[in-house]
Structures are given as structure tokens and as C-alpha cells.
Enzyme design. Structure first.
Site, PDB file in Angstrom:
ATOM      1  N   GLU A 152       0.400  -1.425  -0.008  1.00 38.78           N
ATOM      2  CA  GLU A 152      -0.153  -0.509  -0.016  1.00 38.78           C
ATOM      3  C   GLU A 152       0.929   1.136  -0.170  1.00 38.78           C
ATOM      4  O   GLU A 152       0.968   1.712   0.731  1.00 38.78           O
ATOM      5  CB  GLU A 152      -0.729  -0.244   1.326  1.00 38.78           C
ATOM      6  CG  GLU A 152      -1.844  -1.040   0.657  1.00 38.78           C
ATOM      7  CD  GLU A 152      -2.813  -1.076   2.274  1.00 38.78           C
ATOM      8  OE1 GLU A 152      -3.016  -0.643   3.683  1.00 38.78           O
ATOM      9  OE2 GLU A 152      -3.758  -2.052   2.533  1.00 38.78           O
ATOM     10  N   ASN A 185       2.352  -4.642  -3.576  1.00 34.40           N
ATOM     11  CA  ASN A 185       0.642  -5.600  -2.769  1.00 34.40           C
ATOM     12  C   ASN A 185      -0.012  -4.438  -2.568  1.00 34.40           C
ATOM     13  O   ASN A 185       0.520  -3.521  -1.966  1.00 34.40           O
ATOM     14  CB  ASN A 185       0.659  -6.397  -1.637  1.00 34.40           C
ATOM     15  CG  ASN A 185      -0.303  -7.349  -1.496  1.00 34.40           C
ATOM     16  OD1 ASN A 185      -0.982  -7.583  -1.976  1.00 34.40           O
ATOM     17  ND2 ASN A 185      -1.207  -6.749  -0.182  1.00 34.40           N
ATOM     18  N   HIS A 230     -10.197  -6.424  -1.827  1.00 31.91           N
ATOM     19  CA  HIS A 230     -11.447  -6.120  -0.874  1.00 31.91           C
ATOM     20  C   HIS A 230     -12.489  -5.898  -1.387  1.00 31.91           C
ATOM     21  O   HIS A 230     -12.805  -4.388  -1.905  1.00 31.91           O
ATOM     22  CB  HIS A 230     -10.745  -5.226   0.197  1.00 31.91           C
ATOM     23  CG  HIS A 230      -9.897  -6.174   0.854  1.00 31.91           C
ATOM     24  ND1 HIS A 230      -9.935  -7.352   1.701  1.00 31.91           N
ATOM     25  CD2 HIS A 230      -8.736  -6.414   1.320  1.00 31.91           C
ATOM     26  CE1 HIS A 230      -8.874  -7.964   2.140  1.00 31.91           C
ATOM     27  NE2 HIS A 230      -7.722  -6.997   2.118  1.00 31.91           N
ATOM     28  N   GLU A 236      -6.350 -11.164  -1.188  1.00 37.02           N
ATOM     29  CA  GLU A 236      -6.557 -10.829  -0.114  1.00 37.02           C
ATOM     30  C   GLU A 236      -8.037 -10.787  -0.506  1.00 37.02           C
ATOM     31  O   GLU A 236      -8.972  -9.655  -0.016  1.00 37.02           O
ATOM     32  CB  GLU A 236      -6.380  -9.399   0.879  1.00 37.02           C
ATOM     33  CG  GLU A 236      -4.669  -9.761   1.248  1.00 37.02           C
ATOM     34  CD  GLU A 236      -4.669  -8.088   1.845  1.00 37.02           C
ATOM     35  OE1 GLU A 236      -5.152  -7.852   2.424  1.00 37.02           O
ATOM     36  OE2 GLU A 236      -2.819  -8.226   1.576  1.00 37.02           O
ATOM     37  N   ASP A 276     -11.885 -11.414  -0.191  1.00 40.61           N
ATOM     38  CA  ASP A 276     -13.307 -10.986  -0.245  1.00 40.61           C
ATOM     39  C   ASP A 276     -14.559  -9.951  -0.403  1.00 40.61           C
ATOM     40  O   ASP A 276     -14.248  -9.581  -1.785  1.00 40.61           O
ATOM     41  CB  ASP A 276     -13.099 -11.051   1.753  1.00 40.61           C
ATOM     42  CG  ASP A 276     -12.430  -9.381   2.007  1.00 40.61           C
ATOM     43  OD1 ASP A 276     -11.837  -8.473   1.388  1.00 40.61           O
ATOM     44  OD2 ASP A 276     -12.147  -9.477   3.265  1.00 40.61           O
TER      45      ASP A 276
HETATM   46  C1  XIL Z   1      -6.233  -6.289   8.194  1.00 37.51           C
HETATM   47  C2  XIL Z   1      -6.190  -7.659   9.372  1.00 37.51           C
HETATM   48  O1  XIL Z   1      -7.441  -8.580   8.595  1.00 37.51           O
HETATM   49  C3  XIL Z   1      -6.761  -7.390  10.702  1.00 37.51           C
HETATM   50  O2  XIL Z   1      -6.802  -8.275  11.580  1.00 37.51           O
HETATM   51  C4  XIL Z   1      -6.312  -5.994  11.108  1.00 37.51           C
HETATM   52  O3  XIL Z   1      -7.030  -6.083  12.452  1.00 37.51           O
HETATM   53  C5  XIL Z   1      -5.970  -5.004  10.099  1.00 37.51           C
HETATM   54  O4  XIL Z   1      -5.789  -5.347   8.908  1.00 37.51           O
HETATM   55  N1  XIL Z   1      -5.068  -5.035   3.868  1.00 37.51           N
HETATM   56  C6  XIL Z   1      -4.020  -5.391   4.344  1.00 37.51           C
HETATM   57  C7  XIL Z   1      -4.079  -6.373   5.149  1.00 37.51           C
HETATM   58  O5  XIL Z   1      -2.872  -5.245   3.446  1.00 37.51           O
HETATM   59  O6  XIL Z   1      -3.207  -6.474   6.479  1.00 37.51           O
HETATM   60  C8  XIL Z   1      -5.353  -5.640   5.865  1.00 37.51           C
HETATM   61  O7  XIL Z   1      -5.428  -6.921   7.367  1.00 37.51           O
HETATM   62  C9  XIL Z   1      -6.283  -5.645   5.577  1.00 37.51           C
HETATM   63  C10 XIL Z   1      -6.072  -4.587   4.280  1.00 37.51           C
END
Ligand code: XIL
Length: 375
Positions: free
Chosen positions: A178, A221, A257, A286, A288
Site C-alpha cells: 500500500e 501488494n 477487498h 486478500e 473477500d
Molecule cells: C487486516 C486484518 O485482517 C485485521 O485483522 C487487522 O486488524 C487489520 O488488517 N490490507 C492488508 C491487510 O494488507 O493486512 C489488512 O488486514 C486488510 C487490508
């Protein structure tokens, strides 16, 4: 073959119309909720050879403020499904700075060690997450009063120590996470490393990680980079530049996400392809798909069908791109999802309900993996 929207909707209809009471009945009823079925027909078994289907391993972060103990070490059913379904695991929080390096002179490797050991025992690869990020850094670092030279050696030592410890055991590392804003600017004011040391530190982080584990594939990422946009453009330009300078950057990954509130990023495949064209590996890291929960808290069939469609299209895009061999969902059960904690009113974002029974999205993924294995 790419299943259509309709196909995903059909999964939803089938899955929902099978009454729960039929679960224990004998064959030929194919019910994803029957335990016998769960053993054989898993995501990892359905996946094409060499394609890794992964999940985040729940622990740390938001879990620490929830009314349950550490999921990975305390929930046997969770671990059983984790081993059965996935061929790749990512540390959800357990390798982040605040977790693994809580004090300047103290590392906390216990949980990361356990994840890596579990992965070996279950023939899973591991994605390391993450080394250079603006978020989830310990207070001693963010609030410390360090000179530039000190900060530089703090980052270097951390990377050497953490990456070196798991040398040979990590398939892919999210080295930088990020680093760009939506408009494609470096997050200079937020990111301690870039702010204090300048953008050149990004290349150094990749070099140090490569020295510590020459076999690990090193990734950029981010979220919001699924489609072609200012942010993904910025990555393309930066990575092209770094590769020209022979900096060891091997991959680009989209977190994915997603939310049913927004349209699906239809140019995901085209976007990944332009990174593949640079000779890079790509990954979904990641995924979802959250949704606005109705007052009842129970998603409608239409919502579940749309969710299945988004999961499915994300998987299909990755399967269609050469070098997209790693596809990770950010948790597999709503029981432990970060979504309700971070997005008010939204939830149900994973592929399994809290009791580990499977949603239409799960069936869509498995079916698409199976079709890809046959093609
Ligand atoms: C999130 C986790 O799922 C949580 O448990 C934590 O409290 C906050 O981070 N982008 C990312 C991840 O790269 O590391 C994040 O994970 C979600 C967004």
C-alpha cells in the site's frame, strides 16, 4: 471455461434449496455441508496443478479485541478446514511489524513459527505479509526519535532477521504494501520509511529481502489496484523503472477487498496482463466480498449470488493470466472475518458461514477450479 453470471446464480439456487435435514442422507445428494463430502471435494484438490489456493490465517490485529481466543491455536475445526481446503497460507497479522517486532530489541516469532510449521506439515506454501507498510507499525517505531541512519538500519535489520528466519519457507513476500494513494502518489506523509528516508528505500527493501532469501518471490501488494487506474498505473511505472535498474521485484498483487456495493472491476484480467507482460508474477492476495447486511443480518439469495459471481470472476481472471498462480482469500469463515469490525453494517464477506458450512461462493470457486483443471 468461464462460468457465467447465470451459472453462479444457479449455484446459489442449488445450494440454498437443499434442505439442511438432508445433510446426513446417503449419496447421490451432493451437499456441501456433509462432512464426508468436505473431505474429498476441497478447493485445493479441485485446483489445477501448480495453482495455489490460499487463505489468511486468523490471529492478531482485530482478533485481539474480539470475545474469542486466538483462532489458529484454539479452534480445532478451524485448523482442520484450513489444512483440508488450502494449499497456501498467509499470516493475517502475525508477521506484521507491530506483532512480530513489538519492542526495538525484541521479536515475537512464536506465532509466525507455528504458521510456517503448520504449513509444512500440511504441504502448504506460505505468503509473508508484510515488510514495508504505513500501517500496524509498533509505537516504539512510529513515535521513536531516530536519525535517518538509525531508521535505515532498523528496517534493514528487521528485513534480514524476519526474511532470513523463514528463508526457504516463504513462497512470496509482500515486501511493500500500500505505498500509493488512489491518485498514484507515494504515501509520503503516512509511510515512515518513505517520509524519513525517501523513495529510494523501496528498492533497498527489495534488495535486502532478496539477500535474505534469494528464492522468495518479492511482491508489491495493494488494494484498489484490481482495475486499470491511476494507482495501478503508478505501480506499473515504478516496477518497470525498478526492473530496469535490476532491483529484485518479481510480482505485483491485488488484494481484492471487494464489495457488492460497487460494480465488479471488469478489467481485472487486462490489468494483471499488463504486469505479466513486464515478466512479473501476479497474484490475488486478500479477496473477500462484503455486502450490506439486511436488518435480519441474513444475506438474501440475490446477495449471495452476486457475491459468488464476484469471487468467481476474480478467480477466473487470475486463472486466465499466465503467472497468476496464487489466489488467496482473506479468511474463509465469517466467524473470524475482519469485515464487520472495519466496515459498519457490512459483513458475510467470506465463502463459509460461521459454522464452516459453505456458501454459494465456495461452490463457485471449487467448480471453476475443477473446470480449469480439466481444460
Ligand atoms: C487486516 C486484518 O485482517 C485485521 O485483522 C487487522 O486488524 C487489520 O488488517 N490490507 C492488508 C491487510 O494488507 O493486512 C489488512 O488486514 C486488510 C487490508
Amino acid at each position: 471455461m468461464k462460468p457465467t453470471r447465470l451459472a453462479a446464480a444457479a449455484f446459489a439456487a442449488v445450494a440454498l434449496s437443499v434442505p439442511l435435514t438432508l445433510v446426513a442422507s446417503a449419496a447421490p445428494v451432493v451437499d456441501d455441508r456433509s462432512p464426508g463430502h468436505a473431505k474429498k471435494d476441497t478447493l485445493r484438490r479441485a485446483a489445477p496443478k501448480g495453482f495455489h489456493i490460499g487463505t489468511a490465517v486468523a490471529g492478531g490485529g482485530h482478533h485481539e479485541s474480539q470475545p474469542y481466543p486466538d483462532p489458529f491455536t484454539s479452534d480445532r475445526e478451524y485448523r482442520r478446514v484450513l489444512a483440508a481446503e488450502f494449499s497456501s497460507v498467509s499470516a493475517e497479522n502475525q508477521m506484521k511489524w507491530e506483532y512480530i517486532h513489538p519492542e526495538r530489541d525484541r521479536y515475537n516469532f512464536g506465532m509466525a513459527d507455528r504458521i510456517v510449521r503448520f504449513a509444512k506439515q500440511n504441504r502448504q506454501v506460505v505468503r509473508g505479509h508484510t515488510l514495508l507498510w504505513h500501517s500496524q507499525n509498533p509505537a516504539w517505531l512510529e513515535e521513536g526519535d531516530f536519525t535517518a541512519d538509525e531508521l535505515r538500519s532498523i528496517l534493514r535489520d528487521h528485513i534480514k532477521r524476519v526474511v532470513g528466519r523463514y528463508r526457504g519457507d516463504i513462497q512470496q513476500w509482500d515486501v511493500a504494501n500500500e505505498i500509493f494513494t488512489e491518485t498514484g502518489e507515494l504515501r509520503t506523509s503516512e509511510n515512515i520509511w518513505i517520509r524519513e528516508l525517501g523513495p529510494g528505500i523501496i528498492a533497498d527493501a527489495f534488495r535486502w529481502a532478496h539477500e535474505a532469501d534469494p528464492k522468495a518471490k518479492l511482491f508489491f501488494n495493494d488494494y484498489g489496484v484490481e482495475g486499470v487506474n491511476a494507482k495501478s498505473d503508478a505501480y506499473l511505472a515504478l516496477i518497470a523503472q525498478l526492473r530496469a535498474q535490476r532491483v529484485p521485484v518479481h510480482g505485483f498483487s491485488a488484494q481484492a477487498h471487494l464489495s457488492t456495493r460497487y460494480g465488479f472491476p471488469g478489467d481485472l484480467q487486462a490489468n494483471l496482463e499488463r504486469f505479466a507482460a513486464l515478466g512479473l508474477e501476479t497474484a490475488i492476495t486478500e479477496l473477500d466480498v462484503r455486502m450490506d447486511l439486511p436488518e435480519s443480518g441474513v444475506p438474501t439469495d440475490a446477495q449471495l449470488a452476486q457475491q459468488a459471481d464476484y469471487y468467481n470472476r476474480t478467480l477466473t481472471a487470475c486463472l486466465n493470466v499466465d503467472g497468476c498462480d496464487s489466489f488467496t482469500i482473506w479468511g474463509f469463515t465469517d466467524k473470524y472475518s475482519w469485515v464487520p469490525v472495519f466496515f459498519e453494517g457490512e459483513g458475510a464477506a467470506t465463502v463459509m458461514w460461521e459454522d464452516f458450512s459453505r456458501k454459494p461462493a465456495y461452490s463457485a470457486l471449487r467448480s471453476t477450479l475443477a473446470s480449469a483443471s480439466r481444460r
